[in-house]
Write an enzyme that holds these catalytic residues in place. Structure first.
Site, short mmCIF file in Angstrom:
data_model
loop_
_atom_site.label_atom_id
_atom_site.label_comp_id
_atom_site.label_asym_id
_atom_site.label_seq_id
_atom_site.Cartn_x
_atom_site.Cartn_y
_atom_site.Cartn_z
N SER A 22 47.37 44.93 32.32
CA SER A 22 47.01 44.93 33.95
C SER A 22 48.41 44.37 34.66
CB SER A 22 45.92 44.38 34.34
OG SER A 22 45.36 44.71 35.48
N ASP B 243 40.10 54.92 34.82
CA ASP B 243 40.42 53.66 34.88
C ASP B 243 40.26 53.70 36.46
OD1 ASP B 243 41.41 51.13 35.43
OD2 ASP B 243 43.05 51.30 34.17
N HIS C 254 39.38 49.59 32.28
CA HIS C 254 40.85 49.01 32.61
C HIS C 254 41.06 48.04 31.24
CE1 HIS C 254 44.09 47.94 35.04
NE2 HIS C 254 43.66 46.56 35.20
#
Length: 267
Positions: A95, A217, A245
């Site tokens: 991320s 996502d 995610h």
């Protein structure tokens, strides 16, 4: 040793193998990589750490000024690499940590020799010609909700971020991780994360790079993965048969296979 303690650095795996650094995302800690470590440990030296303000890091080292930009988190990465005297390590960032890795590689190119970006996003807010997945109003409302009721925000958002409603224990784990983070420090990290814009930094990446995206996502839609891949010269993109995610938690086999295949190509 101060840096090792500050960032709760853990070393495992094969001490004679190439080094892989695993970096967690917002609201998480190094434990989120527990399903990846066994897949790498036989052949690679694995470095795990917690950003200051997360996990078991030294919370007294937290500075709102330092961590109000991604540069502060990238400096954590560089200082960990320096403390361990790492050279040409492979940085695996989940991320927002994918962008932290980009910045760290620019700060200390001798320390980081390749990047693996798991569900990356250089910019969460939509702009003309770019889809980040959120409007500016969406992000304002998200941050306002987080500011006013962090625990409530965590309970509501964790299952959405994780996806995979057929595995509710994963959303519960992410919620617990969010809730274990100091709310004031989490607010700083969240604002830094969701208001950041690292798009121009992608053009400067000069190391081998793997982009891992999921089929669905809500945080980093596939348009974002395509943008990252198209902007980083010579990068490789793999679309995992995974949703949510956090594919390293929800689809660890597919994620680990993609990472190991990329690493094998570097040797």
């Amino acid at each position: 040793m101060d840096i090792i303690r500050r960032n709760n650095v853990t070393l495992t795996g094969n001490p004679q193998g190439p080094t892989v650094v695993l970096a967690h995302g917002f609201g998480c800690d190094q434990n989120m990589w527990r399903l990846t470590v066994p897949a790498l440990a036989e052949d690679y030296r694995v470095v795990l750490f917690d950003y200051v303000g997360s996990g078991r890091s030294d919370l007294s080292s937290f500075s709102e000024d330092r961590y109000a930009s991604l540069d502060g988190y990238a400096r954590d990465v560089v200082e960990v690499c320096e403390a361990l005297d790492l050279r040409d390590a492979v940085f695996v960032g989940h991320s927002v940590s994918a962008m932290t890795g980009v910045l760290a590689a620019a700060m200390a190119p001798e320390r980081i020799g390749a990047l693996v970006m798991v569900a990356p996003s250089p910019r969460y807010i939509d702009e003309d010609g770019y889809r980040g997945g959120f409007s500016a109003q969406d992000i304002d409302e998200l941050l306002e909700s987080l500011d006013s009721n962090y625990l409530g925000w965590s309970a509501a958002m964790a299952p959405v971020i994780m996806g995979n409603p057929d595995q509710p224990e994963l959303g519960e784990e992410l919620k617990n991780s969010f809730c274990a983070t100091d709310p004031d420090m989490a607010r700083v990290f969240a604002r830094t994360t969701f208001l950041s814009d690292s798009r121009d930094d992608l053009k400067k990446v000069s190391v081998p790079t793997l982009v891992l995206e999921c089929t669905q996502d809500v945080i980093a839609p596939r348009e974002v993965g395509a943008f990252v891949h198209q902007t980083i010269p010579g990068s490789t993109i793999v679309t995992l048969d995974a949703t949510g995610h956090c594919p390293h938690m929800s689809a660890p086999d597919a994620t680990n296979e993609a990472i190991k295949s990329f690493l094998a190509g570097l040797r």
